[in-house]
Design a protein around this motif. Structure first.
Motif, PDB file in Angstrom:
ATOM      1  N   ASP A 192       0.722  -1.287  -0.540  1.00 14.94           N
ATOM      2  CA  ASP A 192       0.093  -0.196  -0.173  1.00 14.94           C
ATOM      3  C   ASP A 192       1.272   1.282  -0.349  1.00 14.94           C
ATOM      4  N   GLY A 193       2.273   1.079   0.835  1.00 18.55           N
ATOM      5  CA  GLY A 193       2.975   2.180   0.625  1.00 18.55           C
ATOM      6  C   GLY A 193       3.444   2.805  -0.718  1.00 18.55           C
ATOM      7  N   GLY A 194       4.160   1.310  -0.737  1.00 18.68           N
ATOM      8  CA  GLY A 194       3.993   1.880  -2.596  1.00 18.68           C
ATOM      9  C   GLY A 194       3.415   2.607  -3.893  1.00 18.68           C
ATOM     10  N   ILE A 195       1.735   2.113  -3.609  1.00 22.21           N
ATOM     11  CA  ILE A 195       0.837   2.371  -4.944  1.00 22.21           C
ATOM     12  C   ILE A 195       0.568   3.772  -4.186  1.00 22.21           C
ATOM     13  N   GLN A 196       0.835   3.813  -2.547  1.00 24.10           N
ATOM     14  CA  GLN A 196       0.744   5.385  -2.484  1.00 24.10           C
ATOM     15  C   GLN A 196       1.792   6.586  -2.806  1.00 24.10           C
ATOM     16  N   ALA A 197       2.830   6.201  -3.317  1.00 26.29           N
ATOM     17  CA  ALA A 197       3.941   6.677  -3.581  1.00 26.29           C
ATOM     18  C   ALA A 197       3.355   6.905  -5.449  1.00 26.29           C
ATOM     19  N   LEU A 198       3.017   6.273  -5.975  1.00 23.28           N
ATOM     20  CA  LEU A 198       2.927   6.068  -7.494  1.00 23.28           C
ATOM     21  C   LEU A 198       1.206   6.697  -7.219  1.00 23.28           C
ATOM     22  N   GLU A 199       0.263   6.980  -6.415  1.00 22.81           N
ATOM     23  CA  GLU A 199      -0.286   8.340  -6.720  1.00 22.81           C
ATOM     24  C   GLU A 199       0.232   9.393  -6.924  1.00 22.81           C
ATOM     25  N   GLY A 200       1.138   9.494  -6.079  1.00 28.53           N
ATOM     26  CA  GLY A 200       1.507  10.761  -5.440  1.00 28.53           C
ATOM     27  C   GLY A 200       2.715  11.130  -6.551  1.00 28.53           C
ATOM     28  N   ALA A 201       3.393  10.403  -7.945  1.00 32.02           N
ATOM     29  CA  ALA A 201       3.940  10.666  -8.817  1.00 32.02           C
ATOM     30  C   ALA A 201       3.216  10.606  -9.375  1.00 32.02           C
ATOM     31  N   ARG A 202       1.643  10.387  -9.527  1.00 29.98           N
ATOM     32  CA  ARG A 202       1.083  10.539 -10.632  1.00 29.98           C
ATOM     33  C   ARG A 202       0.673  12.189 -10.735  1.00 29.98           C
ATOM     34  N   ALA A 203       0.300  12.948  -9.726  1.00 28.76           N
ATOM     35  CA  ALA A 203      -0.351  13.680  -9.139  1.00 28.76           C
ATOM     36  C   ALA A 203       0.714  15.004  -9.876  1.00 28.76           C
ATOM     37  N   GLU A 204       2.388  14.725  -9.271  1.00 29.50           N
ATOM     38  CA  GLU A 204       2.895  14.878  -9.901  1.00 29.50           C
ATOM     39  C   GLU A 204       3.313  15.590 -10.959  1.00 29.50           C
ATOM     40  N   LEU A 205       2.792  14.645 -11.758  1.00 31.61           N
ATOM     41  CA  LEU A 205       3.293  14.371 -13.232  1.00 31.61           C
ATOM     42  C   LEU A 205       2.055  15.437 -13.825  1.00 31.61           C
ATOM     43  N   THR A 206       0.920  15.236 -13.237  1.00 31.16           N
ATOM     44  CA  THR A 206      -0.107  16.144 -13.950  1.00 31.16           C
ATOM     45  C   THR A 206       0.261  17.604 -13.603  1.00 31.16           C
ATOM     46  N   GLY A 207       1.700  17.739 -12.730  1.00 31.46           N
ATOM     47  CA  GLY A 207       2.118  19.187 -12.255  1.00 31.46           C
ATOM     48  C   GLY A 207       2.631  19.049 -13.376  1.00 31.46           C
ATOM     49  N   VAL A 208       3.584  18.614 -14.089  1.00 29.50           N
ATOM     50  CA  VAL A 208       4.492  19.246 -14.927  1.00 29.50           C
ATOM     51  C   VAL A 208       3.665  19.472 -16.196  1.00 29.50           C
ATOM     52  N   ASP A 209       3.272  18.765 -16.921  1.00 28.37           N
ATOM     53  CA  ASP A 209       1.954  19.047 -17.908  1.00 28.37           C
ATOM     54  C   ASP A 209       1.618  20.819 -17.726  1.00 28.37           C
ATOM     55  N   LYS A 210       1.137  20.917 -16.439  1.00 29.60           N
ATOM     56  CA  LYS A 210       0.642  22.526 -16.035  1.00 29.60           C
ATOM     57  C   LYS A 210       1.542  22.876 -16.590  1.00 29.60           C
ATOM     58  N   CYS A 211       2.680  22.882 -15.799  1.00 26.25           N
ATOM     59  CA  CYS A 211       3.478  23.947 -15.736  1.00 26.25           C
ATOM     60  C   CYS A 211       4.294  24.584 -17.783  1.00 26.25           C
ATOM     61  N   GLN A 231      11.440   1.537  -2.168  1.00 25.41           N
ATOM     62  CA  GLN A 231      11.893   1.389  -0.663  1.00 25.41           C
ATOM     63  C   GLN A 231      10.689   1.032   0.193  1.00 25.41           C
ATOM     64  N   GLN A 232       9.608   0.986  -0.258  1.00 24.76           N
ATOM     65  CA  GLN A 232       8.330   0.027   0.017  1.00 24.76           C
ATOM     66  C   GLN A 232       8.941  -1.597  -0.146  1.00 24.76           C
ATOM     67  N   PHE A 233       8.644  -2.164  -1.048  1.00 20.49           N
ATOM     68  CA  PHE A 233       8.734  -3.335  -1.649  1.00 20.49           C
ATOM     69  C   PHE A 233      10.142  -4.342  -1.008  1.00 20.49           C
ATOM     70  N   GLN A 234      10.946  -3.094  -0.967  1.00 18.71           N
ATOM     71  CA  GLN A 234      12.747  -3.523  -0.233  1.00 18.71           C
ATOM     72  C   GLN A 234      12.228  -3.835   1.318  1.00 18.71           C
ATOM     73  N   GLN A 235      11.559  -2.915   1.453  1.00 13.79           N
ATOM     74  CA  GLN A 235      10.972  -3.423   3.383  1.00 13.79           C
ATOM     75  C   GLN A 235      10.247  -4.350   3.457  1.00 13.79           C
ATOM     76  N   LEU A 236       9.330  -4.644   2.359  1.00 15.75           N
ATOM     77  CA  LEU A 236       8.864  -6.290   2.452  1.00 15.75           C
ATOM     78  C   LEU A 236       9.829  -7.512   1.945  1.00 15.75           C
TER      79      LEU A 236
END
Length: 697
Positions: free
Chosen positions: A305-324, A364-369
């Motif tokens: 779940d930690g990895g999935i949440q990190a990807l959600e944050g990355a997806r939001a940031e990618l949208t920000g790159v497009d807007k910039c 990092q999250q997957f390595q902790q697993l």
């Protein structure tokens, strides 16, 4: 002339003196006689009072023996009564019945042995034969015409019998010459019953109330044996083993309730059994009964779940790159200042840096697993299986999840670094430019590249490899009314090489891993629910030690006596000193039946392989099998307990005259015939390793 008036002759005076002396002597003699007579009467009265006290004591003894006899009769068939109150009422009425019989016999005995003594019981009926118990259950008769007995609880489970005699009940005693007769009223009294009837009744009630603990302990023992066999690779449910484990479970319930068990019977019935089979039934076997826990699976899911949440944050940031980049294009089109364009580009570069960190957080999250599994796999078979499934390349047409995640992250980072470089190159171009006029074409190329890169990173995943398999129901979703046939399923692999790495493919891969772990969590929850009812039902180690130690039971004793009659004479020593109860049981175990109810068992029969649970996305397969186990008893089981510490009841032993035995004292036995003859439970085995299943013997 002489005057002779008042003159008394000396002869008359002497006569008067003589008569006075004689009178005094007679009075003295009479006084002594009267004193002697009174003394004799006092002694006679004291003797009569002592005799009356002896009769009163006889009545107490008769009341005690009457109670003993009533206890023996009622406790011989304690199951005939619906509750404790009715059983105690019967003891009271039988004790009163026997008391009347003894009193009638006492009256006759006193007439023959000592006619001076007479028991006067007003309105006492005369019986040509033994009075019936119904007479004493008639409360009107009991209160008016017959003695009344009331049983009370005394300290430590002993009993106290209160005896209330009829009104005008007297003890009449006379002297030998019938000159003195005393008629003394008989007082009500209480007698202490020196056997623990109430303790036996309370423990037997507890034994019956918690009777299902026998099934639970038997289920625990079967689980322990079957799970251990599954981990060893071969399961064989054995009727002889099931009978042994059931017998031990019964004795275990006895030990918990009574502080002892019928261990001589258990030892004799288990003669020839491999000692290791019993030694394995200690608490240490719990290690084999818990292949995995819900808590462990939930910890693993939390890392995913930690990895999935990190990807959600990355997806939001990618949208920000497009807007910039879009804002920078608008600034150029409006001929705004170079500084505004540069700020938008710097913002896009900062967003890309944050995206890279988010993607690295996934790693990092997957390595902790993986680290969590690595720390546990040395002592946990499933954790080793999971670790290998996530990391091993053996016998696979596609990379394992750990490699797919790593390769995918490598590809995403490469694409993000290229995107950052492109944006950074244009930012440097702006700094060296004197105006916006000559930047339009170059920025259009940058804009198109950024939009294409962002769309590629956010695009939905496309499978690079597909494999078909069959999926059976697992224990968490399976019901007997369901179709046991497998359903076709497809597994899709999205990452085979770095170029396949995107936010979308990483997200799909992690969610597939989570789906498999959640299915494992459901199975683990189902197993823990099954095993939750087994907590505290383990076979007591003290019992197995006693059974393994063996008993010196003389075979000739078994031949001479029925075992229950032998226990009446010589109850075995309790295993535990308190509460000091000996135990007898009679259990005739009949057939044991095993019915496979898991899907593969229903489709393929008793020896069919276990039903697989393929968790493809973590490359692990669990195996499960389930049986309905039913044991039938030939006859209603008998449970009997003895007050070993108080062997006080007088009774002639069986065959006493033949063996030259006089009346002995024995322990009160409380005998109960139990109605239940069938025991069943569901035996579920889930193992991370494949196991064979042999047909039942």
């Amino acid at each position: 002339m002489k005057d002779k008036r008042g003159f008394m002759p000396f002869s008359l005076a002497g006569f008067l003196l003589l008569m006075l002396v004689l009178a005094m002597v007679a009075y003295t003699t009479w006084s002594r006689h009267q004193l002697a007579t009174n003394t004799i009467e006092d002694i006679t009265c004291e003797s009569l009072l002592t005799t009356a006290a002896g009769v009163q004591s006889d009545l107490r003894h008769v009341a005690r023996y009457s109670t003993y006899q009533a206890l023996l009769e009622v406790c011989e068939n304690a199951d005939n009564y619906s509750n404790d109150e009715s059983r105690e009422n019967m003891i009271e009425c039988l004790a009163a019945k026997h008391f009347v019989e003894y009193v009638v016999a006492m009256q006759q005995a006193y007439k023959q042995v000592d006619a001076r003594v007479e028991l006067e019981f007003q309105n006492l009926p005369s019986f040509e034969s033994s009075p019936s118990s119904e007479l004493f259950l008639d409360q009107s008769n009991t209160n008016d015409n017959l003695p009344s007995f009331y049983l009370h609880l005394a300290e430590n489970g002993f009993a106290l019998m209160e005896v209330r005699l009829q009104k005008q009940t007297r003890i009449r005693v006379s002297s030998w010459d019938n000159r003195i007769t005393l008629a003394l009223p008989c007082e009500n009294f209480s007698v202490f019953i020196d056997c623990r009837y109430f303790l036996l009744q309370e423990r037997m009630d507890k034994f019956i109330r918690q009777f299902d603990d026998i099934r639970s302990s038997w289920k625990w023992a079967e689980y322990a044996a079957a799970w251990g066999e599954a981990l060893a690779g071969r399961v064989k449910l054995s009727e002889s083993r099931s009978k042994t484990l059931f017998r031990l479970a019964w004795a275990n319930h006895e030990l918990k309730t009574f502080g002892s068990a019928d261990y001589p019977a258990v030892a004799m019935e288990l003669t020839g059994l491999d000692a290791g089979a019993l030694a394995g039934l200690t608490s240490g076997v719990n290690l084999a009964v818990k292949p995995f826990s819900v808590n462990d699976v939930q910890v693993m899911i939390s890392y995913v779940d930690g990895g999935i949440q990190a990807l959600e944050g990355a997806r939001a940031e990618l949208t920000g790159v497009d807007k910039c980049i879009e804002h920078a294009r608008n600034e150029l089109q409006e001929n705004s200042s170079l500084e505004n364009v540069r700020l938008e580009l710097d913002g896009a570069i900062a967003s890309v840096d944050r995206i890279i960190k988010k993607v690295q957080e996934v790693q990092q999250q997957f390595q902790q697993l993986l680290n969590y599994l690595a720390n546990k796999h040395e002592s946990d078979t499933l954790m080793l299986k999971l670790y290998n499934g996530l990391t091993s390349l053996e016998n696979k047409n596609y990379p394992p999840p750990a490699q797919r995640i790593s390769v995918g992250i490598e590809g995403v980072e490469s694409k993000l670094m290229e995107l950052k470089m492109q944006i950074g190159t244009f930012a440097q171009l702006i700094q060296s430019s004197n105006g916006l006029d000559n930047l339009g074409n170059s920025f259009s190329q940058l804009y198109n590249h950024v939009v294409t890169s962002v769309q590629a990173l956010l695009a939905g995943p496309l499978p690079k490899y597909t494999e078909s398999y069959e999926e059976y129901p697992d224990p968490s979703t399976y019901a007997l009314e369901n179709d046991p046939s497998p359903k076709p399923r497809n597994v899709r692999i999205y990452i085979m090489e770095p170029n396949d790495g995107t936010i979308g493919t990483l997200d799909a891969t992690l969610k597939d891993v989570k789906t498999s772990l959640e299915r494992m969590e459901d199975v683990a929850a189902n197993v823990e629910l099954e095993q939750g009812g087994l907590v505290g039902t383990e076979i007591d180690g003290e019992l197995t030690q006693v059974v393994l130690g063996g008993l010196d039971m003389q075979s000739e004793q078994q031949a001479e006596f029925d075992r229950e009659q032998l226990y009446e004479l010589l109850p075995p020593n309790p295993i535990r000193p308190q509460p000091g109860i000996s135990v007898f049981d009679e259990i005739d175990i009949g057939d044991v039946k095993y019915k496979r109810v898991d899907p593969c068992g229903r489709l393929g029969g008793a020896s069919a392989p276990p039903t697989p649970i393929p968790l493809w996305f973590i490359d692990v397969t669990l195996y499960w099998a389930q049986w309905e186990v039913t044991l039938e008893l030939e006859n209603k089981p008998i449970e009997r307990i003895f007050d070993f510490l108080n062997q006080t009841l007088p009774r002639s032993p069986l065959g006493g005259s033949e063996f030259g035995l006089a009346k002995i004292h024995e322990a009160l036995g409380y005998r109960y015939e139990l109605p239940r003859k069938s025991f069943s439970f569901a035996l579920l085995i889930v193992s991370p390793q494949y196991f064979n299943i042999d047909a039942n013997d």
